[in-house]
Design a protein around this motif. Structure first.
Motif, PDB file in Angstrom:
ATOM      1  N   VAL A 130       0.826  -1.213   0.000  1.00 16.11           N
ATOM      2  CA  VAL A 130       0.000   0.000   0.000  1.00 16.11           C
ATOM      3  C   VAL A 130       0.861   1.264   0.000  1.00 16.11           C
ATOM      4  CG1 VAL A 130      -1.952  -1.195   1.072  1.00 16.11           C
ATOM      5  CG2 VAL A 130      -0.412   0.128   2.499  1.00 16.11           C
ATOM      6  N   ASP A 131       2.015   1.207   0.635  1.00 22.46           N
ATOM      7  CA  ASP A 131       2.905   2.368   0.596  1.00 22.46           C
ATOM      8  C   ASP A 131       3.428   2.591  -0.825  1.00 22.46           C
ATOM      9  OD1 ASP A 131       2.465   2.892   3.255  1.00 22.46           O
ATOM     10  OD2 ASP A 131       4.405   2.124   3.945  1.00 22.46           O
ATOM     11  N   ALA A 132       3.746   1.508  -1.530  1.00 20.33           N
ATOM     12  CA  ALA A 132       4.192   1.636  -2.921  1.00 20.33           C
ATOM     13  C   ALA A 132       3.074   2.202  -3.799  1.00 20.33           C
ATOM     14  CB  ALA A 132       4.660   0.285  -3.453  1.00 20.33           C
ATOM     15  N   ALA A 133       1.816   1.877  -3.453  1.00 19.67           N
ATOM     16  CA  ALA A 133       0.661   2.372  -4.209  1.00 19.67           C
ATOM     17  C   ALA A 133       0.266   3.787  -3.792  1.00 19.67           C
ATOM     18  CB  ALA A 133      -0.526   1.422  -4.021  1.00 19.67           C
ATOM     19  N   LYS A 134       0.929   4.323  -2.784  1.00 21.53           N
ATOM     20  CA  LYS A 134       0.619   5.644  -2.218  1.00 21.53           C
ATOM     21  C   LYS A 134      -0.809   5.713  -1.683  1.00 21.53           C
ATOM     22  CE  LYS A 134       4.112   7.946  -4.908  1.00 21.53           C
ATOM     23  NZ  LYS A 134       4.468   8.938  -5.879  1.00 21.53           N
ATOM     24  N   ASP A 135      -1.240   4.584  -1.099  1.00 22.27           N
ATOM     25  CA  ASP A 135      -2.573   4.497  -0.485  1.00 22.27           C
ATOM     26  C   ASP A 135      -2.412   4.817   1.002  1.00 22.27           C
ATOM     27  OD1 ASP A 135      -5.046   3.833   0.531  1.00 22.27           O
ATOM     28  OD2 ASP A 135      -5.123   1.840  -0.379  1.00 22.27           O
ATOM     29  N   ASN A 136      -2.360   6.102   1.302  1.00 24.01           N
ATOM     30  CA  ASN A 136      -2.095   6.570   2.663  1.00 24.01           C
ATOM     31  C   ASN A 136      -3.156   6.119   3.660  1.00 24.01           C
ATOM     32  OD1 ASN A 136      -0.046   7.849   1.322  1.00 24.01           O
ATOM     33  ND2 ASN A 136      -0.759   9.920   1.735  1.00 24.01           N
ATOM     34  N   ALA A 137      -4.403   6.120   3.253  1.00 22.76           N
ATOM     35  CA  ALA A 137      -5.476   5.752   4.178  1.00 22.76           C
ATOM     36  C   ALA A 137      -5.333   4.295   4.624  1.00 22.76           C
ATOM     37  CB  ALA A 137      -6.832   5.985   3.526  1.00 22.76           C
ATOM     38  N   THR A 138      -5.102   3.400   3.665  1.00 25.36           N
ATOM     39  CA  THR A 138      -4.931   1.993   4.024  1.00 25.36           C
ATOM     40  C   THR A 138      -3.674   1.803   4.857  1.00 25.36           C
ATOM     41  OG1 THR A 138      -6.103   1.297   2.021  1.00 25.36           O
ATOM     42  CG2 THR A 138      -4.771  -0.365   3.129  1.00 25.36           C
ATOM     43  N   SER A 139      -2.630   2.537   4.519  1.00 23.00           N
ATOM     44  CA  SER A 139      -1.366   2.430   5.256  1.00 23.00           C
ATOM     45  C   SER A 139      -1.572   2.734   6.739  1.00 23.00           C
ATOM     46  CB  SER A 139      -0.324   3.375   4.654  1.00 23.00           C
ATOM     47  OG  SER A 139       0.906   3.238   5.315  1.00 23.00           O
ATOM     48  N   GLY A 140      -2.285   3.799   7.032  1.00 24.66           N
ATOM     49  CA  GLY A 140      -2.528   4.178   8.421  1.00 24.66           C
ATOM     50  C   GLY A 140      -3.352   3.150   9.173  1.00 24.66           C
ATOM     51  N   ILE A 141      -4.367   2.617   8.515  1.00 23.02           N
ATOM     52  CA  ILE A 141      -5.222   1.620   9.161  1.00 23.02           C
ATOM     53  C   ILE A 141      -4.458   0.323   9.387  1.00 23.02           C
ATOM     54  CG2 ILE A 141      -7.323   0.245   8.913  1.00 23.02           C
ATOM     55  CD1 ILE A 141      -8.482   2.582   7.263  1.00 23.02           C
ATOM     56  N   LEU A 142      -3.569  -0.031   8.460  1.00 23.65           N
ATOM     57  CA  LEU A 142      -2.762  -1.238   8.643  1.00 23.65           C
ATOM     58  C   LEU A 142      -1.924  -1.155   9.915  1.00 23.65           C
ATOM     59  CD1 LEU A 142      -1.597  -1.992   5.000  1.00 23.65           C
ATOM     60  CD2 LEU A 142      -2.933  -3.520   6.477  1.00 23.65           C
ATOM     61  N   ASP A 143      -1.454   0.041  10.248  1.00 22.30           N
ATOM     62  CA  ASP A 143      -0.707   0.221  11.495  1.00 22.30           C
ATOM     63  C   ASP A 143      -1.564  -0.159  12.698  1.00 22.30           C
ATOM     64  OD1 ASP A 143       1.478   1.151  10.036  1.00 22.30           O
ATOM     65  OD2 ASP A 143       0.969   3.265  10.356  1.00 22.30           O
ATOM     66  N   ASP A 144      -2.824   0.273  12.682  1.00 21.43           N
ATOM     67  CA  ASP A 144      -3.736  -0.046  13.786  1.00 21.43           C
ATOM     68  C   ASP A 144      -4.004  -1.550  13.873  1.00 21.43           C
ATOM     69  OD1 ASP A 144      -3.915   2.669  14.368  1.00 21.43           O
ATOM     70  OD2 ASP A 144      -5.793   2.926  13.255  1.00 21.43           O
ATOM     71  N   TRP A 145      -4.261  -2.177  12.717  1.00 18.21           N
ATOM     72  CA  TRP A 145      -4.538  -3.618  12.714  1.00 18.21           C
ATOM     73  C   TRP A 145      -3.312  -4.405  13.146  1.00 18.21           C
ATOM     74  CZ3 TRP A 145      -6.815  -3.033   7.184  1.00 18.21           C
ATOM     75  CH2 TRP A 145      -8.089  -2.477   7.251  1.00 18.21           C
ATOM     76  N   THR A 146      -2.124  -3.934  12.772  1.00 17.69           N
ATOM     77  CA  THR A 146      -0.884  -4.592  13.192  1.00 17.69           C
ATOM     78  C   THR A 146      -0.742  -4.509  14.706  1.00 17.69           C
ATOM     79  OG1 THR A 146       0.175  -4.086  11.082  1.00 17.69           O
ATOM     80  CG2 THR A 146       1.626  -4.637  12.928  1.00 17.69           C
ATOM     81  N   ASP A 147      -0.988  -3.339  15.256  1.00 16.14           N
ATOM     82  CA  ASP A 147      -0.891  -3.160  16.707  1.00 16.14           C
ATOM     83  C   ASP A 147      -1.883  -4.072  17.433  1.00 16.14           C
ATOM     84  OD1 ASP A 147       0.151  -1.731  19.079  1.00 16.14           O
ATOM     85  OD2 ASP A 147      -1.899  -0.925  19.188  1.00 16.14           O
ATOM     86  N   GLU A 148      -3.094  -4.181  16.929  1.00 18.29           N
ATOM     87  CA  GLU A 148      -4.096  -5.046  17.559  1.00 18.29           C
ATOM     88  C   GLU A 148      -3.671  -6.513  17.525  1.00 18.29           C
ATOM     89  OE1 GLU A 148      -7.774  -4.244  15.527  1.00 18.29           O
ATOM     90  OE2 GLU A 148      -8.036  -2.292  16.502  1.00 18.29           O
ATOM     91  N   ALA A 149      -3.160  -6.976  16.390  1.00 16.78           N
ATOM     92  CA  ALA A 149      -2.735  -8.380  16.277  1.00 16.78           C
ATOM     93  C   ALA A 149      -1.520  -8.648  17.167  1.00 16.78           C
ATOM     94  CB  ALA A 149      -2.432  -8.728  14.818  1.00 16.78           C
ATOM     95  N   GLU A 150      -0.597  -7.681  17.236  1.00 13.80           N
ATOM     96  CA  GLU A 150       0.552  -7.842  18.126  1.00 13.80           C
ATOM     97  C   GLU A 150       0.105  -7.908  19.585  1.00 13.80           C
ATOM     98  OE1 GLU A 150       4.257  -5.658  15.841  1.00 13.80           O
ATOM     99  OE2 GLU A 150       2.877  -4.401  16.972  1.00 13.80           O
ATOM    100  N   GLU A 151      -0.875  -7.093  19.934  1.00  9.99           N
ATOM    101  CA  GLU A 151      -1.384  -7.121  21.305  1.00  9.99           C
ATOM    102  C   GLU A 151      -2.055  -8.451  21.618  1.00  9.99           C
ATOM    103  OE1 GLU A 151      -4.941  -4.818  23.045  1.00  9.99           O
ATOM    104  OE2 GLU A 151      -3.170  -3.689  23.709  1.00  9.99           O
TER     105      GLU A 151
END
Length: 162
Positions: A130-151
């Protein structure tokens, strides 16, 4: 029935949007697989820590299920289509089902921990796409989902320590 295609406006290049959608649909399939496995273990956990594990797994399942709509909507916002059936999920999922008649609580927690870490790996791979696609909105949400799965993985690890 109308045979016209779904058409959602997006400024992402079609190849980039398709790559984003493919990555997100894989994450969505695995999220459903992980949700159902977590509920399976929630329903079948037993032993001296039953109540704690039962509640933990229910909380985690609810969190996973809550993410599925947002994942599917991101796919649609990029002008693509998302999963349509249980069969579609089964064809795309990489997280393995567990149909055993009995799984010890210790093994349940370990398996779910590894599955959540596998999901984290997929989320990180999707982040690059998504970063390569410059999809900023998805990029930000992926951070949240990553944090939730890590937790979730962390809680499962801590709950299983002796």
């Amino acid at each position: 029935m109308s045979s016209s295609k779904l058409s959602t406006p997006t400024d992402l290049a079609s190849n980039a949007a398709k790559s984003v959608a493919d990555a997100l649909n894989g994450i969505l399939a695995d999220s459903y697989a992980l949700y159902l496995k977590t509920k399976n273990f929630h329903w079948h956990v037993s032993g001296p820590h039953f109540r704690d594990y039962h509640l933990l797994l229910d909380e985690q399942a609810a969190q996973i299920l809550a993410s599925t709509d947002a994942i599917a909507e991101r796919v649609r916002k990029t002008g693509n289509t998302t999963l349509r059936s249980i069969g579609d999920i089964a064809r795309r999922q990489t997280i393995k089902d567990n149909d055993q008649d009995f799984v010890s609580a210790k093994d349940m927690l370990a398996e779910l921990r590894e599955d959540n870490l596998k999901l984290v790996e997929q989320l990180r791979e999707a982040k690059e796409i998504v970063d390569a696609a410059k999809d900023n909105a998805t990029s930000g949400i992926l951070d949240d989902w990553t944090d939730e799965a890590e937790e979730r993985a962390w809680f499962l690890f801590e709950a299983s320590r002796t």
